[in-house]
Design a protein around this motif. Structure first.
Motif, mmCIF file in Angstrom:
data_model
loop_
_atom_site.group_PDB
_atom_site.id
_atom_site.type_symbol
_atom_site.label_atom_id
_atom_site.label_comp_id
_atom_site.label_asym_id
_atom_site.label_seq_id
_atom_site.Cartn_x
_atom_site.Cartn_y
_atom_site.Cartn_z
ATOM 1 N N ASP A 310 0.756 -1.283 0.050
ATOM 2 C CA ASP A 310 -0.240 -0.012 -0.093
ATOM 3 C C ASP A 310 0.882 1.151 -0.136
ATOM 4 N N TYR A 311 1.969 1.241 0.730
ATOM 5 C CA TYR A 311 2.764 2.343 0.857
ATOM 6 C C TYR A 311 3.594 2.572 -0.490
ATOM 7 N N VAL A 312 4.369 1.628 -0.611
ATOM 8 C CA VAL A 312 5.200 1.692 -1.828
ATOM 9 C C VAL A 312 4.449 2.113 -3.153
ATOM 10 N N SER A 313 3.200 1.388 -3.396
ATOM 11 C CA SER A 313 2.394 1.631 -4.656
ATOM 12 C C SER A 313 2.008 3.115 -4.810
ATOM 13 N N GLY A 314 1.618 3.862 -3.624
ATOM 14 C CA GLY A 314 1.135 5.067 -3.631
ATOM 15 C C GLY A 314 2.266 6.363 -3.836
ATOM 16 N N MET A 315 3.842 5.775 -3.590
ATOM 17 C CA MET A 315 4.715 6.660 -4.003
ATOM 18 C C MET A 315 4.936 7.092 -5.295
ATOM 19 N N THR A 316 5.288 8.382 -5.598
ATOM 20 C CA THR A 316 5.578 9.116 -6.883
ATOM 21 C C THR A 316 7.012 8.434 -7.281
ATOM 22 N N ASP A 317 7.301 8.577 -8.258
ATOM 23 C CA ASP A 317 8.753 8.027 -8.945
ATOM 24 C C ASP A 317 9.733 8.792 -8.358
ATOM 25 N N HIS A 318 9.647 10.010 -8.132
ATOM 26 C CA HIS A 318 10.711 10.843 -7.228
ATOM 27 C C HIS A 318 11.051 10.462 -6.002
ATOM 28 N N PHE A 319 9.804 10.247 -5.277
ATOM 29 C CA PHE A 319 9.875 9.815 -3.886
ATOM 30 C C PHE A 319 10.163 8.684 -3.675
ATOM 31 N N ALA A 320 9.954 7.710 -4.577
ATOM 32 C CA ALA A 320 10.493 6.266 -4.378
ATOM 33 C C ALA A 320 12.141 6.030 -4.903
ATOM 34 N N VAL A 321 12.596 7.022 -5.735
ATOM 35 C CA VAL A 321 13.905 7.074 -5.860
ATOM 36 C C VAL A 321 14.917 7.493 -4.650
ATOM 37 N N GLU A 322 14.117 8.603 -4.354
ATOM 38 C CA GLU A 322 14.933 9.621 -3.211
ATOM 39 C C GLU A 322 14.838 8.646 -1.929
ATOM 40 N N MET A 323 13.837 7.948 -1.853
ATOM 41 C CA MET A 323 13.742 7.178 -0.580
ATOM 42 C C MET A 323 14.594 5.927 -0.713
ATOM 43 N N TYR A 324 14.809 5.240 -1.913
ATOM 44 C CA TYR A 324 15.981 4.425 -2.017
ATOM 45 C C TYR A 324 17.132 4.999 -1.887
ATOM 46 N N LYS A 325 17.607 6.038 -2.346
ATOM 47 C CA LYS A 325 18.805 6.566 -1.864
ATOM 48 C C LYS A 325 19.141 6.683 -0.529
ATOM 49 N N ARG A 326 18.172 7.166 0.091
ATOM 50 C CA ARG A 326 18.225 7.511 1.575
ATOM 51 C C ARG A 326 18.607 6.308 2.353
ATOM 52 N N LEU A 327 17.528 5.242 1.840
ATOM 53 C CA LEU A 327 17.924 4.087 2.627
ATOM 54 C C LEU A 327 19.147 3.127 2.270
ATOM 55 N N PHE A 328 19.564 3.025 1.004
ATOM 56 C CA PHE A 328 20.349 2.093 0.563
ATOM 57 C C PHE A 328 21.616 2.519 -0.001
ATOM 58 N N ILE A 329 21.795 3.922 -0.387
ATOM 59 C CA ILE A 329 22.842 4.343 -0.789
ATOM 60 C C ILE A 329 23.932 5.066 0.233
ATOM 61 N N PRO A 330 25.039 4.675 0.289
ATOM 62 C CA PRO A 330 25.854 5.172 1.513
ATOM 63 C C PRO A 330 26.279 6.752 1.306
ATOM 64 N N LYS A 331 26.122 7.327 2.106
ATOM 65 C CA LYS A 331 26.367 8.904 1.998
ATOM 66 C C LYS A 331 28.104 9.145 2.253
ATOM 67 N N GLY A 332 28.448 10.252 1.497
ATOM 68 C CA GLY A 332 29.731 10.725 1.758
ATOM 69 C C GLY A 332 30.122 11.111 3.205
ATOM 70 N N TRP A 333 31.303 10.703 3.640
ATOM 71 C CA TRP A 333 31.647 11.438 4.939
ATOM 72 C C TRP A 333 31.964 12.719 4.974
ATOM 73 N N ASP A 334 31.198 13.432 5.952
ATOM 74 C CA ASP A 334 31.520 14.943 5.947
ATOM 75 C C ASP A 334 32.630 15.127 7.116
ATOM 76 N N ILE A 335 33.801 15.489 6.294
ATOM 77 C CA ILE A 335 35.028 15.849 7.019
ATOM 78 C C ILE A 335 34.665 17.272 7.670
#
Length: 335
Positions: A310-335
């Motif tokens: 229900d939640y995933v099907s309601g997402m927009t394309d952009h929201f789904a991509v951004e959510m995937y990035k936030r959850l599964f793509i490592p962020k660079g280390w802030d120095i």
């Protein structure tokens, strides 16, 4: 007599005897208190149309894919513009046949509320993941009956829900208004998909099969006019249909579009990434603490694989991509 009652009286005078009259609706699942005479302006079908237009799911359609994923350009169709084109074509047919335009419009505006991000690629991905399968027309009903308004639903009339459920293949709608949406949907998507494919450089109109051009016409306007007029001229009090030659030409155009556009490697190159994104999000949101509260309740009642879908099907394309990035793509280390 209230304005609503006057409108219902006009329907009885001017609509076809085979139309669905607002005053004869089978009603809503949950009875609602009567409206005051001062504010009793709209029929039940007008209220349904307005509830759909003002709901969150309708607004999200503007950022959901129709055919091309994340197209660069302002003029490609989205699921929202597709919905508006279906509504326009459906109202044209309904008016010509003296059917109920308000019911027709409400069904048309609600028919794709349950569509996934990434178009049919997202739908196919969820269909493979869920043990009970996933179909966007069933999800559209689920949206209006259970998911909208944080789990309250929109409480639409029986006729609108029935039309939404039956707008694609399979069981036909109970009303002529519901039945014609299936044709309006086909007329709209086939012609705007050609338009978008030409704009994307995937297709040229002059390569459309000659039999199609002879019967339906040489451009979008001619094709839509031919198809709409064929529905109006050949439908009866029980059946919505086109003439045999127009229907065969449409089927030929459909086959041509599948080979040239819908299965085109260039046009669909990004869709290979969709199943992984959908599956990753779906698995993550099966954890109850990751879901919104109203979906946690649904998960407890129906299972968290359903609530996550229900939640995933309601997402927009952009929201789904951004959510995937936030959850599964490592962020660079802030120095």
């Amino acid at each position: 007599m209230t304005i609503r009652e006057k409108t219902e009286q006009l329907e009885s005078l001017f609509l076809s005897p085979y139309a669905a009259f607002s005053s004869q609706s089978k009603g809503r699942k949950n009875p609602e208190p009567p409206v005051s005479e001062k504010t009793d302006l709209r029929t039940d079908y007008q209220r349904d149309r307005d509830r759909i237009i003002h709901c969150k799911s309708f607004r999200r359609l503007k950022h959901k894919t129709q055919v091309f994923l994340a197209p660069e350009g302002d003029h490609y169709r989205t699921r929202l513009t597709h919905t508006l084109e279906v509504a326009q074509i459906a109202r044209t047919i309904a008016k010509a046949m003296r059917l109920n335009e308000d019911l027709t419009e409400a069904i048309a505006l609600g028919h794709d509320l349950g569509h996934t991000p990434f178009g049919h690629a997202g739908e196919r991905a969820l269909n493979e993941l869920l043990s009970g399968g996933f179909k966007h027309y069933r999800q559209s009903v689920r949206v209006v009956e259970k998911l909208e308004k944080d789990g309250e639903g929109l409480n639409l009339t029986h006729e609108v829900v029935d039309g939404i459920l039956c707008h694609t293949t399979g069981q036909e709608a109970e009303t002529l208004e519901g039945k014609l949406i299936r044709y309006a949907d086909r007329i709209a998507y086939m012609n705007h998909d050609i338009d978008d494919a030409v704009r994307a450089g995937v297709l040229a109109e002059d390569v459309i099969p000659e039999i199609v051009r002879v019967v339906l016409g040489n451009n979008k306007s001619e094709r839509i006019t031919t198809l709409v007029c064929s529905v109006v001229e050949n439908s009866t009090s029980e059946v919505i249909r086109m003439s045999d030659d127009v229907w065969e030409a449409y089927q030929e155009l459909h086959r041509f579009m599948y080979q040239s556009v819908y299965l085109n490697d260039y046009a669909k190159r990004e869709e290979k990434k969709v199943p992984h994104i959908i599956e990753s999000l779906w698995e993550y949101f099966q954890q109850p603490e990751n879901l919104p509260l109203y979906l946690q309740k649904i998960g407890e009642e129906e299972g968290f694989e359903v609530a996550s879908a229900d939640y995933v099907s309601g997402m927009t394309d952009h929201f789904a991509v951004e959510m995937y990035k936030r959850l599964f793509i490592p962020k660079g280390w802030d120095i």
